[in-house]
Design a protein around this motif. Structure first.
Motif, mmCIF file in Angstrom:
data_model
loop_
_atom_site.group_PDB
_atom_site.id
_atom_site.type_symbol
_atom_site.label_atom_id
_atom_site.label_comp_id
_atom_site.label_asym_id
_atom_site.label_seq_id
_atom_site.Cartn_x
_atom_site.Cartn_y
_atom_site.Cartn_z
ATOM 1 N N HIS A 32 0.841 -1.200 0.000
ATOM 2 C CA HIS A 32 0.000 0.000 0.000
ATOM 3 C C HIS A 32 0.883 1.259 0.000
ATOM 4 C CE1 HIS A 32 -3.111 2.846 1.172
ATOM 5 N NE2 HIS A 32 -3.994 1.917 0.853
ATOM 6 N N PRO A 33 0.549 2.248 -0.829
ATOM 7 C CA PRO A 33 1.359 3.479 -0.856
ATOM 8 C C PRO A 33 1.498 4.133 0.523
ATOM 9 C CG PRO A 33 -0.107 3.443 -2.739
ATOM 10 C CD PRO A 33 -0.486 2.257 -1.894
ATOM 11 N N CYS B 222 -11.164 5.976 -1.963
ATOM 12 C CA CYS B 222 -10.081 5.578 -1.062
ATOM 13 C C CYS B 222 -9.793 6.722 -0.086
ATOM 14 C CB CYS B 222 -8.836 5.251 -1.881
ATOM 15 S SG CYS B 222 -7.378 4.981 -0.855
ATOM 16 N N PHE C 235 -7.239 7.407 1.402
ATOM 17 C CA PHE C 235 -5.872 7.918 1.266
ATOM 18 C C PHE C 235 -5.708 8.763 -0.008
ATOM 19 C CE2 PHE C 235 -1.167 6.929 0.616
ATOM 20 C CZ PHE C 235 -0.749 7.756 1.639
ATOM 21 N N SER C 236 -6.775 8.907 -0.796
ATOM 22 C CA SER C 236 -6.636 9.517 -2.124
ATOM 23 C C SER C 236 -6.158 10.972 -2.081
ATOM 24 C CB SER C 236 -7.967 9.422 -2.883
ATOM 25 O OG SER C 236 -8.981 10.066 -2.145
ATOM 26 N N CYS D 232 -2.194 10.451 -1.575
ATOM 27 C CA CYS D 232 -1.472 9.345 -2.211
ATOM 28 C C CYS D 232 -0.675 9.834 -3.424
ATOM 29 C CB CYS D 232 -2.463 8.270 -2.650
ATOM 30 S SG CYS D 232 -1.636 6.883 -3.437
ATOM 31 N N ARG E 265 0.270 8.095 -5.813
ATOM 32 C CA ARG E 265 -0.071 7.296 -6.994
ATOM 33 C C ARG E 265 -1.572 7.310 -7.293
ATOM 34 N NH1 ARG E 265 3.093 1.753 -6.570
ATOM 35 N NH2 ARG E 265 2.627 1.755 -8.786
ATOM 36 N N VAL E 266 -2.230 8.343 -6.801
ATOM 37 C CA VAL E 266 -3.694 8.407 -6.937
ATOM 38 C C VAL E 266 -4.131 8.374 -8.419
ATOM 39 C CG1 VAL E 266 -3.701 10.944 -6.851
ATOM 40 C CG2 VAL E 266 -5.749 9.673 -6.146
ATOM 41 N N MET E 267 -5.245 7.676 -8.678
ATOM 42 C CA MET E 267 -5.827 7.596 -10.026
ATOM 43 C C MET E 267 -7.272 8.102 -9.928
ATOM 44 S SD MET E 267 -4.499 3.731 -10.852
ATOM 45 C CE MET E 267 -5.054 3.076 -9.299
ATOM 46 N N CYS F 70 -9.724 6.107 -7.790
ATOM 47 C CA CYS F 70 -9.503 6.146 -6.335
ATOM 48 C C CYS F 70 -10.420 7.152 -5.654
ATOM 49 C CB CYS F 70 -8.059 6.517 -6.022
ATOM 50 S SG CYS F 70 -6.849 5.498 -6.857
ATOM 51 N N PRO G 12 -11.549 1.062 -2.539
ATOM 52 C CA PRO G 12 -10.909 -0.200 -2.950
ATOM 53 C C PRO G 12 -11.248 -1.330 -1.973
ATOM 54 C CG PRO G 12 -9.293 1.291 -1.976
ATOM 55 C CD PRO G 12 -10.582 2.037 -2.030
ATOM 56 N N CYS H 172 -6.249 -1.406 -2.198
ATOM 57 C CA CYS H 172 -5.693 -0.405 -3.112
ATOM 58 C C CYS H 172 -6.017 -0.811 -4.537
ATOM 59 C CB CYS H 172 -4.173 -0.311 -2.903
ATOM 60 S SG CYS H 172 -3.376 0.782 -4.065
ATOM 61 N N HIS H 173 -6.417 0.158 -5.373
ATOM 62 C CA HIS H 173 -6.771 -0.129 -6.766
ATOM 63 C C HIS H 173 -5.563 -0.488 -7.623
ATOM 64 C CE1 HIS H 173 -10.953 0.741 -6.339
ATOM 65 N NE2 HIS H 173 -10.743 1.970 -5.920
ATOM 66 N N LEU H 174 -4.361 -0.323 -7.108
ATOM 67 C CA LEU H 174 -3.178 -0.704 -7.892
ATOM 68 C C LEU H 174 -3.057 -2.221 -8.026
ATOM 69 C CD1 LEU H 174 -0.552 1.721 -6.309
ATOM 70 C CD2 LEU H 174 -1.454 1.846 -8.640
HETATM 71 FE FE1 SF4 Z 1 -3.457 5.430 -3.711
HETATM 72 FE FE2 SF4 Z 1 -5.557 4.809 -5.206
HETATM 73 FE FE3 SF4 Z 1 -4.262 2.892 -3.908
HETATM 74 FE FE4 SF4 Z 1 -5.757 4.663 -2.602
HETATM 75 S S1 SF4 Z 1 -6.479 3.140 -4.060
HETATM 76 S S2 SF4 Z 1 -3.728 3.960 -2.048
HETATM 77 S S3 SF4 Z 1 -5.392 6.527 -3.771
HETATM 78 S S4 SF4 Z 1 -3.454 4.160 -5.561
#
Ligand code: SF4
Length: 329
Positions: free
Chosen positions: A255-256, A295, A297-298, A301, A303-305, A308, A313, A326-328
């Protein structure tokens, strides 16, 4: 999850646990919202296991510990200790189960009555719960003092006559006085001098091994949790975002947020320190009164998309015994 853990029975099972605190405003004290301190978390703790719960202050880890122990009623969800559902227990039924689960507090001084000798502080819970009385309770108090590395002759002294580290040893002895199976260690060393922290951590480790205790070890320090705990759960804004074997979480954080926590932690090896990538988290932890959509954490984060910010997630297993939200993945 290691084979050893799968072979062990589950001692404590937490499912969809929520603890919301109402926020009241105005003359009529109307409820205008809820602080979602613990927001739908699920995990198991195996017999004899130490599970670490890590996160920044305010992430909900202490509330989780207190809700499991029924020191604060849960808003929703279930907590099973050896298959017995705790959240519905009240009064005498709850009192009967208390000896099985105890807590070691962050501040040992505030958890001890300054006007009560240490001997009495140790004997009192034994008497209240009918574990031992009279001479047997006195002998057990002396035994407990030795067990935590204190002179048994000090039972007639008062808390103010002990150092911080000694008081925490007394807090540990008191938690052990009822022969619990499960102990919540709530930041047990964070109020102590650095010089004595390792002594207390080593004591907790030794007691866990020798007495076959099961711990939920709450801390903001990932490296401490790695040293003490078989598995580590990382919490952010009321949610568990990653859970796995402590080695895996530390070596291959998924997780980021866990990656950022590890990147911020100091490393003893200067060569390794020089080659490390820094991940600087922008902004503060959002308010649990109004957490971000999708999320949590968005907003911080790196690496946010797009997804998110819209979709929460799911918490899922992406490697054997290693779960992440996490969506990654
Ligand atoms: Fe980051 Fe998206 Fe994963 Fe949340 S779901 S930790 S915002 S990459």
């Amino acid at each position: 999850m290691t084979t050893a853990q799968i072979d062990r029975p589950i001692l404590l099972s937490v499912r969809n646990l929520k603890k919301y605190f109402p926020v009241r405003r105005g003359l009529l004290q109307r409820v205008v919202g809820y602080v979602k301190a613990v927001d739908d978390i699920s995990f198991d703790i195996y017999e004899g296991e130490a599970l670490g719960l890590v996160g920044e202050s305010g992430c909900g880890k202490t509330t989780t510990g207190r809700a499991i122990l029924q020191l604060q009623p849960a808003t929703a969800g279930t907590v099973l200790l050896e298959g017995q559902e705790l959240t519905r227990l009240r009064g005498e039924a709850l009192r009967r189960i208390r000896p099985k689960m105890q807590i070691i507090f962050q501040n040992p001084y505030s958890s001890l009555n300054p006007r009560m000798t240490i001997g009495r502080a140790l004997i009192e819970p034994m008497t209240v719960h009918g574990v031992a009385r009279g001479k047997a309770a006195e002998e057990r108090a002396s035994e407990l003092m030795s067990l935590v590395g204190l002179n048994p002759y000090f039972v007639n002294r008062f808390p103010s006559e002990f150092s911080g580290g000694q008081r925490q040893r007394i807090g540990i002895a008191r938690a052990l006085s009822l022969n619990p199976q499960f102990i919540v260690c709530d930041e047990p060393i964070s109020s102590l001098d650095v010089s004595i922290q390792s002594q207390i951590v080593n004591l907790l480790k030794r007691l866990q091994r020798d007495l076959k205790l099961t711990y939920l070890f709450i801390s903001h320090d990932l490296s401490m949790v790695r040293f003490v705990c078989d598995r580590t759960a990382v919490m952010y804004l009321g949610k568990i975002v990653e859970l796995g074997e402590s080695d895996a979480v530390n070596r291959r954080p998924l997780h980021p947020y866990t990656q950022a926590l590890l990147a911020a932690a100091p490393v003893a090896d200067p060569d390794l320190e020089a080659t490390r990538t820094r991940i600087v988290l922008e902004g503060d932890v959002p308010s649990p009164l109004n957490p971000p959509a999708g999320c949590h954490f968005s907003t911080r984060c790196p690496r946010v998309m797009d997804v998110c910010r819209r979709v929460e997630p799911p918490f899922k297993e992406v490697e054997p015994g290693h779960q992440v939200a996490c969506h990654l993945y």
